[in-house]
Design an enzyme around this catalytic site. Structure first.
Site, PDB file in Angstrom:
ATOM      1  N   SER A   1       0.837  -1.208   0.000  1.00 18.87           N
ATOM      2  CA  SER A   1       0.000   0.000   0.000  1.00 18.87           C
ATOM      3  C   SER A   1       0.869   1.254   0.000  1.00 18.87           C
ATOM      4  O   SER A   1       1.579   1.537   0.977  1.00 18.87           O
ATOM      5  CB  SER A   1      -0.907   0.007   1.226  1.00 18.87           C
ATOM      6  OG  SER A   1      -1.471   1.295   1.359  1.00 18.87           O
TER       7      SER A   1
ATOM      8  N   HIS B   1      -1.153  -1.513  -4.009  1.00 20.62           N
ATOM      9  CA  HIS B   1      -2.447  -1.193  -3.418  1.00 20.62           C
ATOM     10  C   HIS B   1      -2.553   0.324  -3.314  1.00 20.62           C
ATOM     11  O   HIS B   1      -1.678   0.985  -2.728  1.00 20.62           O
ATOM     12  CB  HIS B   1      -2.542  -1.853  -2.045  1.00 20.62           C
ATOM     13  CG  HIS B   1      -3.865  -1.718  -1.377  1.00 20.62           C
ATOM     14  ND1 HIS B   1      -4.932  -2.546  -1.666  1.00 20.62           N
ATOM     15  CD2 HIS B   1      -4.301  -0.870  -0.415  1.00 20.62           C
ATOM     16  CE1 HIS B   1      -5.964  -2.214  -0.904  1.00 20.62           C
ATOM     17  NE2 HIS B   1      -5.614  -1.200  -0.144  1.00 20.62           N
TER      18      HIS B   1
ATOM     19  N   ASP C   1      -4.762   3.415  -2.104  1.00 23.19           N
ATOM     20  CA  ASP C   1      -5.835   3.802  -1.185  1.00 23.19           C
ATOM     21  C   ASP C   1      -6.326   5.210  -1.480  1.00 23.19           C
ATOM     22  O   ASP C   1      -5.635   6.186  -1.178  1.00 23.19           O
ATOM     23  CB  ASP C   1      -5.315   3.769   0.261  1.00 23.19           C
ATOM     24  CG  ASP C   1      -5.142   2.354   0.783  1.00 23.19           C
ATOM     25  OD1 ASP C   1      -6.097   1.569   0.688  1.00 23.19           O
ATOM     26  OD2 ASP C   1      -4.047   2.046   1.307  1.00 23.19           O
TER      27      ASP C   1
ATOM     28  N   MET D   1      -8.994   8.080  -0.589  1.00 20.61           N
ATOM     29  CA  MET D   1      -9.905   8.478   0.508  1.00 20.61           C
ATOM     30  C   MET D   1     -10.479   9.853   0.217  1.00 20.61           C
ATOM     31  O   MET D   1      -9.756  10.751  -0.217  1.00 20.61           O
ATOM     32  CB  MET D   1      -9.140   8.537   1.825  1.00 20.61           C
ATOM     33  CG  MET D   1      -8.430   7.256   2.180  1.00 20.61           C
ATOM     34  SD  MET D   1      -7.515   7.476   3.718  1.00 20.61           S
ATOM     35  CE  MET D   1      -6.678   5.898   3.831  1.00 20.61           C
TER      36      MET D   1
ATOM     37  N   HIS E   1      -8.229   0.747  -4.147  1.00 19.49           N
ATOM     38  CA  HIS E   1      -9.180   0.603  -3.032  1.00 19.49           C
ATOM     39  C   HIS E   1      -9.852   1.956  -2.820  1.00 19.49           C
ATOM     40  O   HIS E   1      -9.228   2.882  -2.305  1.00 19.49           O
ATOM     41  CB  HIS E   1      -8.393   0.131  -1.793  1.00 19.49           C
ATOM     42  CG  HIS E   1      -9.196   0.033  -0.542  1.00 19.49           C
ATOM     43  ND1 HIS E   1      -8.621  -0.089   0.706  1.00 19.49           N
ATOM     44  CD2 HIS E   1     -10.547   0.028  -0.326  1.00 19.49           C
ATOM     45  CE1 HIS E   1      -9.573  -0.169   1.626  1.00 19.49           C
ATOM     46  NE2 HIS E   1     -10.748  -0.088   1.032  1.00 19.49           N
TER      47      HIS E   1
ATOM     48  N   MET F   1     -12.039   4.283  -0.951  1.00 23.00           N
ATOM     49  CA  MET F   1     -12.732   4.590   0.308  1.00 23.00           C
ATOM     50  C   MET F   1     -13.466   5.906   0.100  1.00 23.00           C
ATOM     51  O   MET F   1     -13.133   6.937   0.692  1.00 23.00           O
ATOM     52  CB  MET F   1     -11.719   4.668   1.462  1.00 23.00           C
ATOM     53  CG  MET F   1     -11.269   3.286   1.916  1.00 23.00           C
ATOM     54  SD  MET F   1      -9.776   3.357   2.926  1.00 23.00           S
ATOM     55  CE  MET F   1      -8.546   3.315   1.639  1.00 23.00           C
TER      56      MET F   1
ATOM     57  N   MET G   1     -11.477  -5.711   5.621  1.00 27.03           N
ATOM     58  CA  MET G   1     -10.680  -4.735   6.369  1.00 27.03           C
ATOM     59  C   MET G   1     -10.363  -5.321   7.745  1.00 27.03           C
ATOM     60  O   MET G   1     -11.265  -5.764   8.471  1.00 27.03           O
ATOM     61  CB  MET G   1     -11.450  -3.421   6.549  1.00 27.03           C
ATOM     62  CG  MET G   1     -11.653  -2.611   5.276  1.00 27.03           C
ATOM     63  SD  MET G   1     -10.152  -2.251   4.350  1.00 27.03           S
ATOM     64  CE  MET G   1      -9.180  -1.358   5.561  1.00 27.03           C
TER      65      MET G   1
ATOM     66  N   GLY H   1      -9.084   4.206   6.861  1.00 28.90           N
ATOM     67  CA  GLY H   1      -8.844   5.636   7.039  1.00 28.90           C
ATOM     68  C   GLY H   1      -7.405   6.005   7.307  1.00 28.90           C
ATOM     69  O   GLY H   1      -7.010   7.137   7.054  1.00 28.90           O
TER      70      GLY H   1
ATOM     71  N   ASP I   1      -6.638  -6.346   4.592  1.00 25.51           N
ATOM     72  CA  ASP I   1      -5.994  -5.028   4.573  1.00 25.51           C
ATOM     73  C   ASP I   1      -6.016  -4.399   5.958  1.00 25.51           C
ATOM     74  O   ASP I   1      -7.083  -4.119   6.513  1.00 25.51           O
ATOM     75  CB  ASP I   1      -6.779  -4.150   3.573  1.00 25.51           C
ATOM     76  CG  ASP I   1      -6.200  -2.753   3.405  1.00 25.51           C
ATOM     77  OD1 ASP I   1      -5.127  -2.459   3.967  1.00 25.51           O
ATOM     78  OD2 ASP I   1      -6.839  -1.951   2.688  1.00 25.51           O
ATOM     79  N   GLY I   2      -4.820  -4.161   6.498  1.00 22.97           N
ATOM     80  CA  GLY I   2      -4.701  -3.401   7.739  1.00 22.97           C
ATOM     81  C   GLY I   2      -3.943  -4.123   8.819  1.00 22.97           C
ATOM     82  O   GLY I   2      -4.336  -5.200   9.262  1.00 22.97           O
TER      83      GLY I   2
ATOM     84  N   GLY J   1       1.230  -1.889   4.210  1.00 19.41           N
ATOM     85  CA  GLY J   1       1.675  -0.519   3.964  1.00 19.41           C
ATOM     86  C   GLY J   1       2.929  -0.215   4.742  1.00 19.41           C
ATOM     87  O   GLY J   1       4.050  -0.274   4.222  1.00 19.41           O
TER      88      GLY J   1
HETATM   89  C1  DX5 Z   1      -6.411   1.686   5.591  1.00 19.74           C
HETATM   90  C2  DX5 Z   1      -5.893   1.361   4.211  1.00 19.74           C
HETATM   91  C3  DX5 Z   1      -4.788   0.382   4.206  1.00 19.74           C
HETATM   92  C4  DX5 Z   1      -3.517   0.857   4.862  1.00 19.74           C
HETATM   93  C5  DX5 Z   1      -2.733  -0.333   5.350  1.00 19.74           C
HETATM   94  O1  DX5 Z   1      -7.488   2.547   5.460  1.00 19.74           O
HETATM   95  O2  DX5 Z   1      -6.944   0.806   3.439  1.00 19.74           O
HETATM   96  O3  DX5 Z   1      -4.523  -0.095   2.906  1.00 19.74           O
HETATM   97  O4  DX5 Z   1      -2.718   1.602   3.979  1.00 19.74           O
HETATM   98  O5  DX5 Z   1      -1.629   0.131   6.032  1.00 19.74           O
HETATM   99  P1  DX5 Z   1      -0.874  -0.740   7.137  1.00 19.74           P
HETATM  100  O6  DX5 Z   1      -0.372  -1.975   6.452  1.00 19.74           O
HETATM  101  O7  DX5 Z   1       0.181   0.172   7.619  1.00 19.74           O
HETATM  102  O8  DX5 Z   1      -1.906  -1.087   8.202  1.00 19.74           O
HETATM  103 ZN    ZN Z   2      -6.524  -0.256   1.518  1.00 22.25          ZN
END
Ligand code: DX5
Ligand code: ZN
Length: 221
Positions: A8, A33, A35, A37, A66, A68, A137, A142, A175-176, A197
């Site tokens: 990510s 990935h 993200d 937002m 992804h 959001m 998730m 976020g 993810d997360g 990430g």
């Molecule tokens: C959260 C994101 C994730 C995030 C993951 O809202 O969707 O993709 O970047 O990051 P890590 O791996 O640091 O939890």
């Molecule tokens: Zn994500």
């Protein structure tokens, strides 16, 4: 099913984004990935179209986008044209999930459907014949760098069972909060696409990716 790492870029150093992505690729990553937002579906605003456009011209990695954002159907075509290979939307953010998934497929992308940690897993069941990937998730969406919610492991098993029953070839992404010390648990529960990430982009990116790849490829069983 093939295990895939999807680093990510939310955790990347945006001053060196191109180089960070090259390092992830050099370590063996095949996916990225991305993200997006909107500040409404989730409080934070990350990045959008111009970032995708710039990095698309620099890399051939699979873009795992992804979204959001509220009512993502408004932007599906644009994200597809900017080079997304897969587009994943939140069940909680769509008025009409089926039409949104159909719109993604019509743009030639793989359609993903994602649920927040508090959304019951059986919500995805009726959409399984329209999706190529379910994204669970394992933190509240976020922000990056949060802790993996332990209950996620049971939820991965539940969704994996639904996918098996459907008889369809559907990827299960998580993810997360995934790091080298808990990725095995996530894989063993049934996930085959791993988002990471901070565990990839903080520190030695190439080494982090190749350490993940060893586990994903079963070298470190
Ligand atoms: C959260 C994101 C994730 C995030 C993951 O809202 O969707 O993709 O970047 O990051 P890590 O791996 O640091 O939890
Ligand atoms: Zn994500």
């Amino acid at each position: 099913m093939l295990n895939i790492l999807s680093p990510s870029i939310l955790a990347a150093d945006f001053n060196r984004l191109g180089r960070n992505i090259q390092d992830a690729k050099a370590g063996g990553a095949k996916w990225l990935h991305i993200d997006v937002m909107d500040g409404i579906f989730v409080p934070a605003i990350s990045f959008g179209m111009c970032v995708l456009k710039s990095i698309r011209s620099e890399t051939d990695l699979f873009f795992d986008t992804h979204l959001m954002i509220n009512e993502p159907i408004r932007y599906v075509k644009e994200f597809a044209e900017l080079g997304s290979d897969g587009i994943t939307v939140h069940v909680e953010a769509c008025k009409d999930v089926a039409t949104t998934l159909k719109a993604i497929k019509e743009c030639g992308c793989r359609a993903g459907l994602t649920i927040n940690p508090s959304t019951p897993t059986n919500v995805v069941e009726k959409y399984l014949d329209m999706t190529d990937m379910i994204l669970l998730m394992s933190v509240e969406p976020g922000s990056g760098g949060q802790e993996y919610i332990p209950e996620s492991t049971e939820r991965i098993k539940e969704v994996k069972r639904m996918i098996k029953t459907s008889g369809r070839d559907i990827d299960l992404e998580v993810d997360g909060g995934i790091r080298l010390n808990n990725v095995r648990e996530v894989l063993d529960a049934g996930a085959n696409v791993i988002v990471a990430g901070s565990a990839v982009f903080h520190g030695d990116i190439k080494k982090n990716v190749s350490d993940f790849m060893q586990i994903l490829n079963g070298v470190n069983k």
